[in-house]
Design a protein around this motif. Structure first.
Motif, PDB file in Angstrom:
ATOM      1  N   LEU A 189       0.979  -1.298   0.039  1.00  0.00           N
ATOM      2  CA  LEU A 189      -0.182   0.070  -0.073  1.00  0.00           C
ATOM      3  C   LEU A 189       1.038   0.963   0.306  1.00  0.00           C
ATOM      4  CD1 LEU A 189      -2.828   1.158   0.023  1.00  0.00           C
ATOM      5  CD2 LEU A 189      -2.752   0.704   2.465  1.00  0.00           C
ATOM      6  N   TRP A 190       1.211   2.007  -0.714  1.00  0.00           N
ATOM      7  CA  TRP A 190       2.220   2.609  -1.525  1.00  0.00           C
ATOM      8  C   TRP A 190       1.614   4.393  -1.788  1.00  0.00           C
ATOM      9  CZ3 TRP A 190       7.391   0.481  -3.651  1.00  0.00           C
ATOM     10  CH2 TRP A 190       7.226  -0.841  -3.019  1.00  0.00           C
ATOM     11  N   ASP A 191       2.820   5.010  -1.492  1.00  0.00           N
ATOM     12  CA  ASP A 191       2.656   7.116  -1.772  1.00  0.00           C
ATOM     13  C   ASP A 191       2.613   6.336  -3.669  1.00  0.00           C
ATOM     14  OD1 ASP A 191       1.420   6.753   0.632  1.00  0.00           O
ATOM     15  OD2 ASP A 191       3.613   8.360   0.716  1.00  0.00           O
ATOM     16  N   GLU A 192       2.517   7.975  -4.186  1.00  0.00           N
ATOM     17  CA  GLU A 192       3.207   7.783  -6.001  1.00  0.00           C
ATOM     18  C   GLU A 192       3.978   8.057  -5.514  1.00  0.00           C
ATOM     19  OE1 GLU A 192      -0.101  10.183  -7.923  1.00  0.00           O
ATOM     20  OE2 GLU A 192       0.911  12.334  -5.098  1.00  0.00           O
ATOM     21  N   ASP A 193       4.640   8.799  -4.383  1.00  0.00           N
ATOM     22  CA  ASP A 193       6.564   9.484  -5.328  1.00  0.00           C
ATOM     23  C   ASP A 193       7.434   8.305  -4.712  1.00  0.00           C
ATOM     24  OD1 ASP A 193       5.187   9.511  -2.900  1.00  0.00           O
ATOM     25  OD2 ASP A 193       6.012  11.628  -1.898  1.00  0.00           O
ATOM     26  N   LEU A 194       7.535   7.631  -5.604  1.00  0.00           N
ATOM     27  CA  LEU A 194       8.519   6.531  -4.359  1.00  0.00           C
ATOM     28  C   LEU A 194      10.012   6.445  -5.568  1.00  0.00           C
ATOM     29  CD1 LEU A 194       6.365   4.225  -2.364  1.00  0.00           C
ATOM     30  CD2 LEU A 194       8.310   6.520  -2.011  1.00  0.00           C
ATOM     31  N   GLY A 195      10.675   6.231  -6.287  1.00  0.00           N
ATOM     32  CA  GLY A 195      11.865   5.246  -6.903  1.00  0.00           C
ATOM     33  C   GLY A 195      11.747   3.899  -6.854  1.00  0.00           C
ATOM     34  N   VAL A 196      11.229   3.165  -7.951  1.00  0.00           N
ATOM     35  CA  VAL A 196      11.147   1.661  -8.143  1.00  0.00           C
ATOM     36  C   VAL A 196      12.932   1.518  -8.544  1.00  0.00           C
ATOM     37  CG1 VAL A 196       9.199   1.326  -7.057  1.00  0.00           C
ATOM     38  CG2 VAL A 196       9.945   0.987  -9.626  1.00  0.00           C
ATOM     39  N   GLU A 197      13.688   1.775  -9.310  1.00  0.00           N
ATOM     40  CA  GLU A 197      14.851   1.240 -10.394  1.00  0.00           C
ATOM     41  C   GLU A 197      15.336   0.198 -10.368  1.00  0.00           C
ATOM     42  OE1 GLU A 197      13.883   4.611 -10.203  1.00  0.00           O
ATOM     43  OE2 GLU A 197      13.352   5.770 -11.897  1.00  0.00           O
ATOM     44  N   ASP A 198      16.493   0.369  -8.546  1.00  0.00           N
ATOM     45  CA  ASP A 198      16.668  -0.746  -7.726  1.00  0.00           C
ATOM     46  C   ASP A 198      15.928  -1.858  -6.888  1.00  0.00           C
ATOM     47  OD1 ASP A 198      19.355   0.071  -8.744  1.00  0.00           O
ATOM     48  OD2 ASP A 198      18.745   2.114  -7.444  1.00  0.00           O
ATOM     49  N   PHE A 199      13.988  -1.906  -7.308  1.00  0.00           N
ATOM     50  CA  PHE A 199      12.775  -2.784  -6.607  1.00  0.00           C
ATOM     51  C   PHE A 199      12.881  -3.632  -7.327  1.00  0.00           C
ATOM     52  CE2 PHE A 199       9.532  -3.327  -5.163  1.00  0.00           C
ATOM     53  CZ  PHE A 199       9.515  -3.633  -3.557  1.00  0.00           C
ATOM     54  N   HIS A 200      12.978  -4.927  -6.551  1.00  0.00           N
ATOM     55  CA  HIS A 200      12.459  -6.172  -7.173  1.00  0.00           C
ATOM     56  C   HIS A 200      11.970  -6.619  -6.393  1.00  0.00           C
ATOM     57  CE1 HIS A 200      16.631  -5.474  -8.675  1.00  0.00           C
ATOM     58  NE2 HIS A 200      16.594  -5.433  -9.659  1.00  0.00           N
ATOM     59  N   PRO A 201      10.079  -6.519  -7.025  1.00  0.00           N
ATOM     60  CA  PRO A 201       9.141  -6.779  -6.664  1.00  0.00           C
ATOM     61  C   PRO A 201       9.687  -8.650  -5.377  1.00  0.00           C
ATOM     62  CG  PRO A 201       8.076  -6.243  -7.842  1.00  0.00           C
ATOM     63  CD  PRO A 201       9.793  -5.600  -8.096  1.00  0.00           C
TER      64      PRO A 201
END
Length: 387
Positions: free
Chosen positions: A186-198
């Protein structure tokens, strides 16, 4: 010959008639005797007989087995096999059946506005490619402008003007609806996920036994509000922070309470199925900013909050801190009053939406704290596991 053949039948009918005639008086006499005799039977004997009969039925093996069945409230009139107590957010075709069922095990939901569509686009693509179900909460009421993205028809869109993600979550993420998903992001919109792997993130929280978690923040690129959320480069997960007292709370290895341990920030929380069921009940329907909730998350950690709540360092994100909810809009300005000769400038009544949102958040924090204290005081059966 025919008349001779008929004689036995006629004779037989007469014999039956005579038998019936002789039986009727006898039957009538028995009925009279029964009713006269029954008037002398004590009424309590009837009650006993009736009670014994009901008791025998209720004690039968069939009824005993039925008692042990746990059914959802309201489903009792239905046969058990037709009851479906769970649902999901998987979209279905109008006709036919999908060639292959998508077995999504996790849900990603975010409150979004069109101003952050670039960041949201990157998040949606990453989570969709990892097999997540996606739900977008449009707080600015704009939905059609997302149709440019190829994934638009693959996600669920919910729109309500100027509502927070906690308002949406309370109303559209009921635990029974999302119970098929192991984890709820349940996340906010202003996040960067370039280094994130679900997928890697889910495997880590499963291995570490984290019921409530968040990805760490890259301190070099993020606006970090709380030190515990900053990424540690030498660990996979951290569950506590160490700091001297200074102007705040001192945190060391003996600390057992938030914000030193058992705590995450609410910008990018991840909940297990069991934890979310508990958290959903704690979200107040009328307190839409959810301030104060973070300090009580430990009660939903399904055990020791110092072990079951943590920040994942191996999978990290960037927090750009771009608040747009409640941003400047004509709908938030006071209207011009009076006629042409008696106009008051709307700017004289204008309020900064971000300031007002922050003020409301503090008001809700105060209300939530008071409600918690009252609930603890009034519930004589509740025992605080951390006292």
């Amino acid at each position: 010959m025919k008349s001779i053949d008929c004689l036995p039948l006629v004779t037989e009918r007469k014999s039956w008639s005579s038998c019936l005639c002789s039986l009727i008086p006898a039957t009538s006499l028995l009925c009279v005797i029964y009713f006269i005799g029954s008037s002398y039977v004590a009424p309590e004997n009837y009650e006993k007989a009736f009670t014994w009969g009901v008791a025998d039925i209720l004690q039968s093996p069939k009824v005993e087995n039925c008692k042990s069945q746990c059914r959802p409230p309201g489903s009792e009139p239905l046969p058990e096999g037709i009851i479906r107590s769970k649902s999901n957010l998987q979209m279905r075709p109008l006709w036919g059946f999908p060639k292959k069922e998508k077995n999504s095990t996790s849900l990603f939901a975010a409150a979004v506005g069109i101003k952050q569509k670039v960041l949201v686009h990157k998040m949606v693509k990453k989570f969709l490619s990892s097999g997540f179900v996606i739900m977008l909460f449009h707080y600015d009421g704009i939905v059609d402008e997302w149709k440019d993205f190829e994934w638009n028809d693959q996600v669920i869109h919910v729109s309500a003007y100027n509502q927070t993600k906690w308002w949406f979550a309370k109303r559209f993420l009921h635990p029974d609806i999302v119970s098929e998903y192991s984890y709820i992001f349940l996340w906010d919109e202003d996040l960067g996920v370039e280094d994130f792997h679900p997928k890697k993130y889910v495997s880590i929280v499963e291995r570490e036994g984290l019921e409530i978690s968040q990805p760490a923040l890259d301190p070099a690129k993020s606006e970090v509000h709380h030190q515990i959320t900053a990424r540690g480069r030498k660990s996979i997960v951290h569950r506590r922070i160490f700091k001297h007292s200074g102007n705040g709370t001192a945190c060391d290895g003996h600390s057992k309470a938030p914000p030193c341990t058992g705590w995450i920030e609410m910008m990018a929380p991840v909940f297990s199925r069991a934890a979310w069921r508990c958290v959903w009940y704690m979200i107040q329907n009328d307190l839409i900013h959810a301030w104060g909730l973070d300090m009580q998350l430990g009660y939903c950690a399904q055990g020791d909050r110092t072990k079951n709540i943590g920040v994942v360092d191996a999978e990290y994100i960037v927090h750009y801190n771009r608040p747009t909810l409640g941003g400047t809009d004509e709908k938030n300005h006071s209207s011009v009053e009076g006629g042409a000769g008696n106009k008051k400038s709307s700017h004289s009544h204008w309020k900064d939406p971000r300031v007002e949102v922050r003020r409301q958040s503090y008001i809700e924090l105060y209300i939530f704290k008071k409600r918690w204290e009252k609930a603890v005081r009034n519930d004589k059966c509740w025992v605080d596991p951390y006292q």
